[in-house]
Enzyme design. Sequence first.
Site, PDB file in Angstrom:
ATOM      1  CB  SER A   8      37.863  22.552  28.410  1.00 14.89           C
ATOM      2  OG  SER A   8      37.616  23.940  28.481  1.00 14.89           O
ATOM      3  CG  HIS A  33      38.670  22.378  24.096  1.00 12.48           C
ATOM      4  ND1 HIS A  33      38.260  22.073  22.815  1.00 12.48           N
ATOM      5  CD2 HIS A  33      37.746  23.252  24.584  1.00 12.48           C
ATOM      6  CE1 HIS A  33      37.136  22.731  22.547  1.00 12.48           C
ATOM      7  NE2 HIS A  33      36.806  23.454  23.600  1.00 12.48           N
ATOM      8  CG  ASP A  35      36.582  26.580  25.747  1.00 13.93           C
ATOM      9  OD1 ASP A  35      36.105  26.133  24.689  1.00 13.93           O
ATOM     10  OD2 ASP A  35      36.725  25.887  26.778  1.00 13.93           O
ATOM     11  CG  MET A  37      34.293  32.202  25.304  1.00 14.14           C
ATOM     12  SD  MET A  37      33.384  31.971  26.845  1.00 14.14           S
ATOM     13  CE  MET A  37      33.636  30.199  27.095  1.00 14.14           C
ATOM     14  CG  HIS A  66      35.456  25.928  21.031  1.00 19.89           C
ATOM     15  ND1 HIS A  66      34.629  25.506  22.053  1.00 19.89           N
ATOM     16  CD2 HIS A  66      34.634  26.358  20.048  1.00 19.89           C
ATOM     17  CE1 HIS A  66      33.374  25.686  21.700  1.00 19.89           C
ATOM     18  NE2 HIS A  66      33.340  26.212  20.494  1.00 19.89           N
ATOM     19  CG  MET A  68      32.733  29.417  21.649  1.00 27.76           C
ATOM     20  SD  MET A  68      32.630  28.834  23.343  1.00 27.76           S
ATOM     21  CE  MET A  68      34.366  28.565  23.659  1.00 27.76           C
ATOM     22  CG  MET A 137      29.046  23.957  20.852  1.00 24.24           C
ATOM     23  SD  MET A 137      30.597  23.723  21.752  1.00 24.24           S
ATOM     24  CE  MET A 137      30.102  24.119  23.440  1.00 24.24           C
ATOM     25  CG  ASP A 175      33.219  21.917  24.307  1.00 23.72           C
ATOM     26  OD1 ASP A 175      33.291  21.711  25.530  1.00 23.72           O
ATOM     27  OD2 ASP A 175      33.640  22.960  23.753  1.00 23.72           O
TER      28      ASP A 175
HETATM   29  C1  DX5 Z   1      31.790  26.040  26.803  1.00 21.77           C
HETATM   30  C2  DX5 Z   1      33.166  25.619  26.365  1.00 21.77           C
HETATM   31  C3  DX5 Z   1      33.594  24.312  26.912  1.00 21.77           C
HETATM   32  C4  DX5 Z   1      33.677  24.253  28.414  1.00 21.77           C
HETATM   33  C5  DX5 Z   1      33.248  22.870  28.795  1.00 21.77           C
HETATM   34  O1  DX5 Z   1      31.365  27.124  26.078  1.00 21.77           O
HETATM   35  O2  DX5 Z   1      33.232  25.516  24.955  1.00 21.77           O
HETATM   36  O3  DX5 Z   1      34.808  23.854  26.328  1.00 21.77           O
HETATM   37  O4  DX5 Z   1      34.949  24.511  28.934  1.00 21.77           O
HETATM   38  O5  DX5 Z   1      33.160  22.816  30.178  1.00 21.77           O
HETATM   39  P1  DX5 Z   1      32.431  21.613  30.928  1.00 21.77           P
HETATM   40  O6  DX5 Z   1      33.154  20.351  30.572  1.00 21.77           O
HETATM   41  O7  DX5 Z   1      32.571  22.004  32.360  1.00 21.77           O
HETATM   42  O8  DX5 Z   1      30.988  21.599  30.474  1.00 21.77           O
HETATM   43 ZN    ZN Z   2      35.022  24.515  24.080  1.00 17.20          ZN
END
Ligand code: DX5
Ligand code: ZN
Length: 218
Positions: A8, A33, A35, A37, A66, A68, A137, A175
Amino acid sequence: MSIQVAPSILAADFTRLGEAVDMVNRSRASMLHIDVMDGMFVPNISIGFPVISSVSRISRKPLDVHMMVMDPGRYVDVVRDAGGALMNVHYEACTHLDRVVASIHDAGMKAGVTLNPATPVGMLEDIIGEVEMVLLMSVNPGFGGQKFIANTVRKVARLRELIDSTGSKAVIQVDGGVALDTAPALIKAGADVLVAGSFVFRSMDPVGAIESLIKLGE
Ligand code: DX5
Ligand code: ZN
């Protein structure tokens, strides 16, 4: 039990994003990956579409996006145009999940549905045959570097049962808080893909960190 790894880039040093993507290119990671948001579905704002487009120009790994965000169906074509290969949408963020999954497929991407820690696996019964991935998650989404929620292992096992009993082709991705201490139980319970942020990017040897997770499944 072979295991795939999706680093990620949320945990990367954003002043050196190109180097982070090069590292992932050199590694045995299966996908990258990303993220996204919106500050509404989750309390944080992270990476947007111009950054995904730039990353996609240099990534040799498929982009696993991903989302969010509230109502992610609004962004299907944008994610595809930015270079997404797989689009993960949250069950909790879609009023019409079946329609969103169909539109992801129509756009030429693989579809993933994501569950927050408190959403039961049973909610997937009527969509499991339609998706290529389920993302569980193992932290409350919004931030990297959080503590792994142990109940996720039981959810992986229940999801494995649901997939096997329905003949679904979905792979199970996990994740949040994935590292060498939490990964073995996830692999044993039936996880296929591990997302890892801090564990990879805070390591002195990120390629080796990815390798160490893959080795757990070999
Ligand atoms: C959190 C993200 C993850 C995050 C995971 O909301 O969806 O993908 O980057 O990070 P680690 O591996 O540090 O928990
Ligand atoms: Zn993620």
